[in-house]
Design a protein around this motif. Sequence first.
Motif, PDB file in Angstrom:
ATOM      1  N   SER A 148      17.657 -39.805 -10.738  1.00 17.36           N
ATOM      2  CA  SER A 148      17.111 -40.407 -11.701  1.00 17.36           C
ATOM      3  C   SER A 148      16.974 -39.869 -12.911  1.00 17.36           C
ATOM      4  O   SER A 148      16.786 -40.339 -14.063  1.00 17.36           O
ATOM      5  N   LYS A 149      16.391 -38.570 -12.871  1.00 14.51           N
ATOM      6  CA  LYS A 149      16.407 -37.670 -14.104  1.00 14.51           C
ATOM      7  C   LYS A 149      17.452 -37.009 -14.806  1.00 14.51           C
ATOM      8  O   LYS A 149      17.333 -36.686 -15.890  1.00 14.51           O
ATOM      9  N   LYS A 208      17.072 -37.868  -4.885  1.00 17.15           N
ATOM     10  CA  LYS A 208      16.868 -39.094  -5.696  1.00 17.15           C
ATOM     11  C   LYS A 208      16.120 -38.649  -6.984  1.00 17.15           C
ATOM     12  O   LYS A 208      16.584 -39.428  -7.917  1.00 17.15           O
TER      13      LYS A 208
END
Length: 544
Positions: free
Chosen positions: A118-119, A114
């Motif tokens: 997201s990054k 996750k």
Amino acid sequence: MRAAALWLVALVIFGVIASGCIGGEEAKTSSAEVQLTGDITKDLVEIGKVLEQNGVKEVKFSAWGSGDPNSVMRVYGIVEAARRINKIWADNGINVKIVVTETHYVASFQDAYKEYLSKQPLGQAGDFFVNSYAFLPTLADEGYILDITEYAKTYQSVVDDFYPSLIEASKYNGKLYGLPQDTEARPLYIRKDVAQRIGFDLSGLDEKVKNGEFTWSDVYYWAKKAKEEGAAEWGLIHRKGSAHPDLIQFIFAFGGKLYDPNTGKLVVDVPAVYKWLYVEWKFARDGLLPEDIMSWDWAKQIHPAVVEGRTLFDIGGTWYWTEWQTKQYYAKGGTPRGLKPEEVRDWFYYTLFPAGEKGDKPVTLSQPFVWMINSKAGQLNPKYDELKDVYHKLAFLMLIKASDPDINAIHSVISAHLPVRKEAAKLIKDEKWLNDLKALNLDLSDEVKSNIRDIVQATVNPINAQFLADVSYMLEYTHLAPAHPKYPALADIFKEAVDKVLRGEMTPEEAVNYIIQKVQADPELAQNVEIQGEIPKDWKFPQG
């Protein structure tokens, strides 16, 4: 004179700009073409020369990994690969150095995934990312990881040394997106002392399990006997969290499937899922399995219950074998400590995950971890736009070095994961090599030695090597969860259903209908999942 001087200054400035040199930094890009040949020294030297010609003296990469406490080579393998490449460059007079600026390692591989999701779009994710193959399709679909198919063709001899099924697990839509880092099997552990107290004869049990003669009805019988006779607090302990990949073994053990290769869709195999949930429900209703186990703490509840003999059976993984030795889960006597290798050997029997019922087959499950390369790998280094292909090829060669047999063998021994390369498997059987590893008398960087020293001291033992040899056969029975982008979402629904039947909030039939409704309520899942079969009528568990 004044006009002539101004012209002279202008000419000098023009000359500087034209030459691409301002402030002493070389801005002109030399040749950025490197063709991989399969000769790693030659390829690295050529890459080093290109970097030198472009004024690059230091290349920075970061490595992100996750997993159990003993699997730190998932990131330190990259660190060691960098050191080995730096040595090749130094030996060949190349004045360039790779620096691994970050080794980001967390316990939960789901959380790591996750975080990466997201990054990565922000350019903040690691250059190297090791995680479950199950996430690879989504990362490939999003364009977040590098397609290394063409690079790998030049290193076919290395690729061929990996076990074929693991290479297949590293592909998506026919393209290779990573190299296998490890795999495992998931044995059913049985406490020998508890078994002895209830007259459960374990001799020859593994053969009975292989032949499908010992099924989950037998597991229930002995678990109930252990509970009723006070030999153990629980009959069965299993893993928690996402139902992927551990508990889906029940689907395969009951002859079900999760994927239809003809349609490319996921499958909710209703009869098999119903039987799985019924077994969970029955164990929990009879007090043989904690009804709240899906929320138990790993370190404070699950592992201590197993290592302290408070259960007869445990659905675990091969990596438990050494994790129980390095983590202080055992607290009988007051002071928490890890188990000795002799204790793990003497206390635990291990076998395949039994067949669901007569006529079915035993199974195990593997979840290969794969080293993947960020599609933006090297982006923080000089002249990234011009040298992007060079940085990507260098990153690929770092994976090749990180897959050196000794690095893979070290990871296997200290983490009790199975080797992914045939050459690594040979090393594990080499007594001299094991002794050298025990003494850390191997060609490794000081950083790597420092970070694995305590693990090595606790785990490198002939008993552990023998365990790896003993469980290798399980790969012949292994299944993989489907590498489908929507599988994680389906697995989360399975997890919710398991939790609800364990807690008694739903009957198995209600839970199956809950799964179907959740799938049909999600347009994307509904398009990607087939519901097959019906809840079997008059099915009984346990069976006589």
